[in-house]
Enzyme design. Structure first.
Site, PDB file in Angstrom:
ATOM      1  N   GLU A   1      33.270  27.226  53.098  1.00 38.45           N
ATOM      2  CA  GLU A   1      33.757  28.109  54.171  1.00 38.45           C
ATOM      3  C   GLU A   1      34.253  27.210  55.294  1.00 38.45           C
ATOM      4  O   GLU A   1      33.480  26.422  55.845  1.00 38.45           O
ATOM      5  CB  GLU A   1      32.668  29.047  54.696  1.00 38.45           C
TER       6      GLU A   1
ATOM      7  N   GLU B   1      24.374  30.688  52.731  1.00 38.03           N
ATOM      8  CA  GLU B   1      23.822  30.444  54.079  1.00 38.03           C
ATOM      9  C   GLU B   1      22.369  30.902  54.202  1.00 38.03           C
ATOM     10  O   GLU B   1      22.017  31.671  55.111  1.00 38.03           O
ATOM     11  CB  GLU B   1      24.697  31.141  55.137  1.00 38.03           C
TER      12      GLU B   1
END
Ligand code: AHR
Length: 496
Positions: free
Chosen positions: A292, A173
């Site tokens: 995720e 991320e």
């Protein structure tokens, strides 16, 4: 009763079922590692301190791959802290989760745990505070057989055979301002490309994942993927997607439709990747690692008081899931399967205690959350090819996504059996689902189960772990094959 129908035809093949769709995630976060997978002194702990009750549940869950060690944690992680004699391992501040990391578990313990659980390790490297050199060192430490300082250090620590980690995430991320060392797309794209190029000099066959946006709601979503892939197209295999959903403001209808957003997300990222490929005149295709995904009551976490101390393995992100959460998770799994031609890896975030299908008490019991069941059943029964099914059914209006079909379904097929996975999103009535199985040469419904109940907010607890669990569905008729799906339900229908 709502009416719905779908047709099964082995000719409508999407792609083989990708076993890596059934991956999960173990991060050094809260109690996922400590008192989750690892708790020396626990009554079920084995000689390495792993909880065998959790190992058994992991096997029952049908997990294929496990991503490690983060997540946000990886962006400040020094992997060397977690190898070698335990008494020499330093304690460090973990900025991501405002915790103290003891480093009692590191890469060698994690891989040992993976072997015991029968899962494939998937490793992430730190591209937040670190870079190419640390990534190369970790790769050499893990995968080089012997004869170099790093490989011999692994062997001295007890891991004679290489860990042979095939799949590597290039950071985590990196678009998120919360990420330690977060970057612009240009900065990250360059770093990811150079890290990937160097890692491939050690092993050209690695499977590498570039970070996509941390969610489709990020202001740079789309532009981020395009720029990062422009830098990395030739040297990576996957771009990542992350998505979390929760019921907001009591809007159950929108929540049960959250797979609609995941659908949009997958299509957008695939289109963006193909656009970059076209610009680069490349015939290569970039796949998606949805590494995720889950239901996560993130707003509760964001509204909680920030921690003021640095605890070891605090209770963080311990969401207790109810039936509707499990139906939402089932819907997301259906979407991942429907896109098996493009989504070739996925990780339910996470495995134990932290937004997880498995919960534990320190020193005590382990049990299955409601969300355990759709995952375990999909992993167990999805086999062979994914079939495209286009159900006909009524739709309903949602505040978040407009008109959404009440039925969401997919099927898988091999010579032995055909299985339909379906959720009924209707909150008011059951749904009669007719299955046209003529193309399957007379196969009949041989088994049907449903995860449903009178209270959509019913949860499992350590004292009542079986409150929400799949039960046989008695509402099956033949010629034509017909199954009644209760309101707000996850269903598995097997034909043989
Ligand atoms: O899974 C919890 C956190 O969610 C991960 O650490 C991070 O990557 C994401 O924002």
């Amino acid at each position: 009763m709502h009416q719905a129908a779908l047709t099964l035809d082995p000719a409508f093949r999407v792609a083989p079922v990708q076993r890596r769709t059934f991956g999960t995630f173990v991060e050094h976060l809260g109690r996922c590692v400590y008192t989750g997978i690892h708790e020396p002194g626990h009554p079920t702990a084995d000689e390495d301190g792993f909880r065998t009750d959790v190992l058994e549940l992991t096997r029952e869950l049908g997990v294929s791959t496990v991503r490690y060690p983060g997540g946000n944690f990886v962006s400040g992680y020094r992997w060397e802290d977690g190898v070698g004699p335990k008494e020499l391992r330093p304690r460090r501040l973990d900025l991501a989760w405002h915790s103290t990391e003891t480093n009692e578990v590191g890469v060698d313990e994690f891989v040992r745990w993976c072997r015991k659980a029968g899962v494939e390790p998937m490793m992430a490297v730190n591209l937040g505070t670190r870079g190419i050199e640390a990534a190369l060192d970790l790769l050499e430490y893990c995968n080089h057989p012997s004869g170099t300082a790093l490989a011999d250090r692994r062997i001295a620590g007890g891991a004679k055979e290489p860990h042979d980690v095939r799949m590597w995430c290039l950071g985590n991320e990196m678009d998120g301002p919360w990420q330690t060392g977060h970057k612009t797309a240009a900065e990250y794209g360059r770093l990811a490309a150079e890290t990937a190029r160097a890692m491939r000099m050690i092993d050209p066959k690695l499977e590498l994942v570039a970070c996509g946006s941390s969610s489709s709601a990020m202001p740079t979503f789309g532009a981020w993927e395009a720029e990062v892939l422009t830098h990395t197209y030739d040297v990576v295999d996957y771009i990542s997607c992350h998505a979390y959903y929760e019921e907001k403001d009591g809007d159950l209808g929108s929540f049960l439709a959250c797979a609609t957003d995941m659908e949009f997300f997958i299509r957008s990222v695939a289109a963006t990747a193909d656009h970059v490929g076209a610009k680069l005149k490349s015939r290569k295709r970039i796949d998606i690692s949805f590494d995720e995904w889950n239901v996560w009551y993130l707003s509760r976490f964001q509204n909680a008081d920030p921690p003021t101390d640095w605890p070891v393995a605090p209770r963080l992100l311990e969401d207790h899931y109810h039936l509707a959460d499990a139906v939402a998770v089932g819907g997301l799994l259906i979407t991942l399967l429907r896109h098996s031609d493009r989504v070739r890896a996925a990780s339910l975030a996470q495995l134990v205690n932290v937004i997880a299908p498995i919960m534990t008490e320190p020193g005590g019991r382990a049990w299955k959350q409601t969300t355990f069941h759709p995952f375990a059943q999909a992993s167990r029964y999805a086999s062979g090819d994914v079939l495209r099914v286009e159900p006909t059914c009524p739709s309903y209006e949602t505040a978040a996504y407009g008109q959404v079909p009440l039925l969401h379904a997919v099927a898988t097929h091999d010579e032995r059996s055909t299985t339909v996975f379906a959720i009924n999103r209707a909150t008011d009535r059951p749904m009669e689902l007719r299955i046209d199985a003529r193309a399957l040469g007379g196969k009949r419904v041989v088994e049907a189960s449903t995860l449903s109940g009178p209270d959509v907010y019913a949860r499992n607890t350590a004292d009542d772990p079986g409150r929400v669990a799949p039960r046989p569905n008695p509402d099956v008729r033949h010629d034509p094959e017909t199954v009644v799906l209760p309101p707000v339900s996850w269903n598995v229908i097997r034909l043989g």
